[in-house]
Write an enzyme that holds these catalytic residues in place. Structure first.
Site, mmCIF file in Angstrom:
data_model
loop_
_atom_site.group_PDB
_atom_site.id
_atom_site.type_symbol
_atom_site.label_atom_id
_atom_site.label_comp_id
_atom_site.label_asym_id
_atom_site.label_seq_id
_atom_site.Cartn_x
_atom_site.Cartn_y
_atom_site.Cartn_z
ATOM 1 C CD GLU A 1 26.546 91.830 -47.299
ATOM 2 O OE1 GLU A 1 27.091 92.152 -48.524
ATOM 3 O OE2 GLU A 1 26.921 92.783 -46.418
ATOM 4 C CB SER B 1 42.691 82.303 14.202
ATOM 5 O OG SER B 1 43.552 83.168 15.390
#
Length: 782
Positions: A78, A340
């Site tokens: 690029e 419990s």
């Protein structure tokens, strides 16, 4: 000319000032306001789960570190002069302008990477010469604000990579299922060329053109010396990806939990272990295949690293069960009836405060508290049971007795201080049901509370510690991933030690011969819980290294037969423990223990009348407990068949013995399970009439308020009164409000229909022993 310039100097300076200010402010402080996906990674960078951004794009949070291969590839393709220009490459831009002017429209961009960042920021506006000039100006301004590295990171984070994939991280995972740091040269080159024409990555259409483009870039990189000839050939032989892959979804529920706790749209490094998370998911799926045949569709599991206080695995539900079974519900954070599970906190709290010893004998007989009548899961009664045995067997009645001793308002506050966040109602709302599942808790809270106990015993606990962390910051240390209040209470190491010792021997149903296959060879302190109506099954286990917490049930609350903690949740817990490294066991906290003489039968401190005494370690706080109340000195005749005293026998006829005596109600049930129990002999005739231990009432309790039941046909029902007597052949005489009712033999019960109001029932035996019980009938009809 000089005079003219001088004349307009102020105007020129003002114009330059305005242009400078405009130039300074022409670029927004934040370039990209796009929403981001929420991403969970391991500490090593492996993707666990991701949630798509609000705009439907797979756009991961901005990059902070780019791999060298990608940097070289994208700059070569690029912007080869990227590190030397000020945002605009004059040669490339001039060449593009000439080409565009000759063509009459834009045919070449000449854009630098900085200009492409600006173009991405401006959402790809039309490619006109004017727009290009705007990009030039903004690109130079970008260069003044950001470093070259930061500009590259902005580009890599917002470049399009085909379809709804944005940014290098998302593309790397979607196309190659790996993090950017692990990309090959071919993959890095592909990602360098793809944003130029992202639509080329379309299965079956542009493979040749795209591969040719990628390979040309690889040859340029070879020409620069970035890779050798062998690496070039290998890179060119790599195929293109056919289509984006589905992203991993190994910890979706933690991802959702993180999102609502302030981490939406962030890239998170979590404490989770990738392999353990995968294993836990598989364990849940394997057990779900069996559970679903019984109509049980949901399960959750949480694994904590005790010492580091971190979450290692977080499975909020069984994966891939479908929306019809609420697979997206995070049960780890959902309040469910605790069953419990809270019993051990009560047991430990009472040890901690010197109210009981580990083997204190507790009543296990039918109890009635106005509209609350607790029952054991097995519907059987032992009469009396040691406290540690009551915990390991999860007996309800002894635990309700302990809660009555401790006080439910006090226990309510203790649970909140230990970290239980779901007790939103006052203590009176729960009452004595608090220890039996009358309150709701989350698996998250329960696991962390168990882990805090483990840390206390291993010496690494702190009174103000937070719950386990699941997010790491960039330095690899804990972040404040959840804003909880500090834990305000901690239990002593001694109380935790005896609690965990009791939990080593958790009760396994005698009738379940196959249970042994679930047993683990390692030492684990574990507890199960089952809610009323078989809606929730819990199992939580703790070692010095780990806590494993499991919940099983249906997210919609539907109960199913067999949905118990010990049958549905415990096997999952043990399978997860089997996937963990070997664990150790806790050392006893010697500095918090002391030796004491303890009565073997009652578990209390030894009294002068104790028959058998053991010298054992107890918590130091236990020295405040009472001596055994169940032993007394009795005097017997020569045959030891009757009790006598100096009023009815000569002194040389007396035989004095220490005797273990339970109250009549407890003795009635105790001797059924303990045939060796010896009842106290009766008083000999003429030696007195009062024998306070000879009988007791099973129902009702003293000063009870009772409701007369209504039968199905609407008729007024009756109350059943029941009495126990030490003598199996005793005859009892019943009176209600001084009115004779009749006699009973062997089984002493009577059905009555008293009128509304207060009453007194009196029962006597042949020896004149008397039992008086007052009660009130609230109403006689409805």
């Amino acid at each position: 000319m000089k005079k003219k310039l001088f004349k307009y100097r102020k105007v020129i300076l003002a114009a330059l000032f305005v242009l400078s200010v405009a130039y300074y402010f022409c670029l927004p402080k934040t370039l990209f306001e796009d929403p981001y996906a929420t991403v969970l990674n391991t500490a090593e960078g492996h993707l666990l789960s991701a949630r798509i951004a609000d705009d439907g794009q797979w756009r991961f949070p901005e990059e902070t570190a780019l791999p060298d291969k990608y940097i070289q590839a994208v700059i070569t393709f690029e912007d080869k002069n990227f590190y030397w220009h000020p945002g605009v490459d004059p040669l490339a831009f001039g060449r593009a302008m000439v080409q565009n002017l000759r063509a009459g429209h834009v045919v070449s961009g000449g854009s630098t990477l900085s200009m492409q960042v600006i173009r991405l920021h401006r959402k790809g506006k039309s490619r006109t010469i004017w727009e290009k000039l705007v990009e030039v100006v903004l690109a130079t301004r970008l260069e003044l604000r950001h470093s070259k590295t930061e500009i590259l990171e902005l580009y890599a984070s917002h470049a399009p990579f085909g379809g709804n994939t944005v940014g290098l991280s998302a593309a790397s995972w979607r196309y190659f299922e790996r993090q950017p740091a692990e990309l090959s040269w071919a993959e890095a080159a592909l990602f360098a060329v793809l944003p130029n024409q992202p639509s080329m990555l379309f299965p079956g259409r542009y493979e040749r053109a795209l591969m040719a483009k990628r390979n040309r870039l690889l040859e340029r990189l070879y020409a620069k010396g970035a890779l050798d000839a062998t690496a070039l050939e290998l890179a060119k032989s790599e195929p293109l990806p056919l289509a984006p892959n589905e992203l991993p979804q190994m910890a979706n529920h933690l991802l959702g939990y993180a999102s609502v706790n302030g981490y939406k749209g962030q890239h998170l490094r979590t404490t989770l272990d990738r392999y353990l998370q995968a294993k836990v998911n598989k364990v849940l799926q394997a057990h779900h295949a069996l559970l679903k045949t019984d109509g049980i569709h949901n399960a959750a599991a949480l694994v904590l690293d005790v010492k580091a206080n971190r979450v290692l695995a977080y499975a909020g539900n069984v994966p891939h069960t479908g929306a019809e079974h609420a697979e997206n519900v995070d049960v780890i954070q959902a309040p469910r009836s605790t069953g419990s599970i809270l019993k051990l906190f009560l047991y430990a709290s009472m040890l901690d405060e010197g109210m009981i010893l580990p083997k204190t004998l507790l009543p296990d007989v039918p109890m009635f508290f106005e509209d609350f009548a607790p029952k054991n899961f097995t519907r059987r009664y032992d009469g009396a049971v040691h406290a540690d045995d009551a915990l390991s067997r999860s007996l309800n009645i002894p635990m309700v007795h302990l809660l009555k001793m401790y006080g439910y308002p006090r226990f309510h506050e203790q649970l909140r201080n230990l970290g239980m966040s779901t007790l939103s109602k006052p203590a009176g709302h729960y009452g004595l049901t608090l220890v039996l599942g009358g309150a709701e808790g989350t698996l998250w809270d329960m696991a962390n509370m168990y882990a805090a106990m483990s840390r206390t015993l291993s010496g690494s606990g702190e009174a103000d510690e937070k719950f386990a962390e699941f997010v790491l910051n960039n330095e690899g240390v804990h972040s404040n991933s959840r804003k909880e209040e500090p834990i305000k209470a901690s239990l002593s190491a001694a109380s935790v030690w005896f609690t965990f010792q009791a939990m080593l021997e958790v009760y396994r149903p005698e009738e379940d011969a196959s249970w042994k296959m679930y047993s683990s060879a390692r030492k684990i302190a574990w507890k199960t819980g089952t809610s009323f109506g078989y809606r929730d099954g819990w199992a939580i286990g703790a070692t010095p290294e780990y806590v494993v917490a499991v919940w099983v049930g249906n997210a919609d609350g539907e109960g199913r037969p067999g949905l118990t903690g010990i049958e549905a949740a415990a096997p999952i817990m043990f399978d997860i423990f089997d996937a963990l490294p070997e664990t150790s066991w806790f050392l006893p906290p010697r500095n918090e223990l002391t030796m004491a003489a303890v009565d073997r039968q009652s578990g209390y401190l030894a009294s002068p009348y104790s028959i058998a005494v053991d010298t054992v370690f107890i918590p130091k706080a236990g020295l405040r407990t009472a001596a055994s109340p169940y032993h007394q000195r009795v005097h017997l005749n020569a045959r030891e068949t009757e009790r006598i005293n100096t009023n009815c026998a000569e002194g040389d006829e007396l035989i004095s013995k220490n005797w273990f005596v339970l109250p009549a109600k407890q003795a009635h049930y105790f001797k059924q399970r303990n045939p060796a129990y010896q009842e106290l002999p009766p008083l000999a005739p003429g030696c007195g009439t009062a024998d306070l231990w000879v009988m007791d009432m099973v129902y009702p309790e003293p000063n009870a308020s009772l409701y007369l039941p209504i039968e199905q046909d609407g008729a007024q029902g009756q109350l059943v009164f029941e009495v126990t007597h030490r003598s199996a052949d005793a005859t009892l005489y019943w009176h209600l409000d001084n009115q004779y009712l009749g006699t009973t033999e062997t089984r002493h019960s009577m059905e009555l229909s008293p009128a509304a109001g207060p009453h007194t029932i009196t029962i006597t035996d042949q020896q004149g022993n008397e039992l008086v019980r007052r009660f009130e009938v609230i109403r006689s009809s409805d």
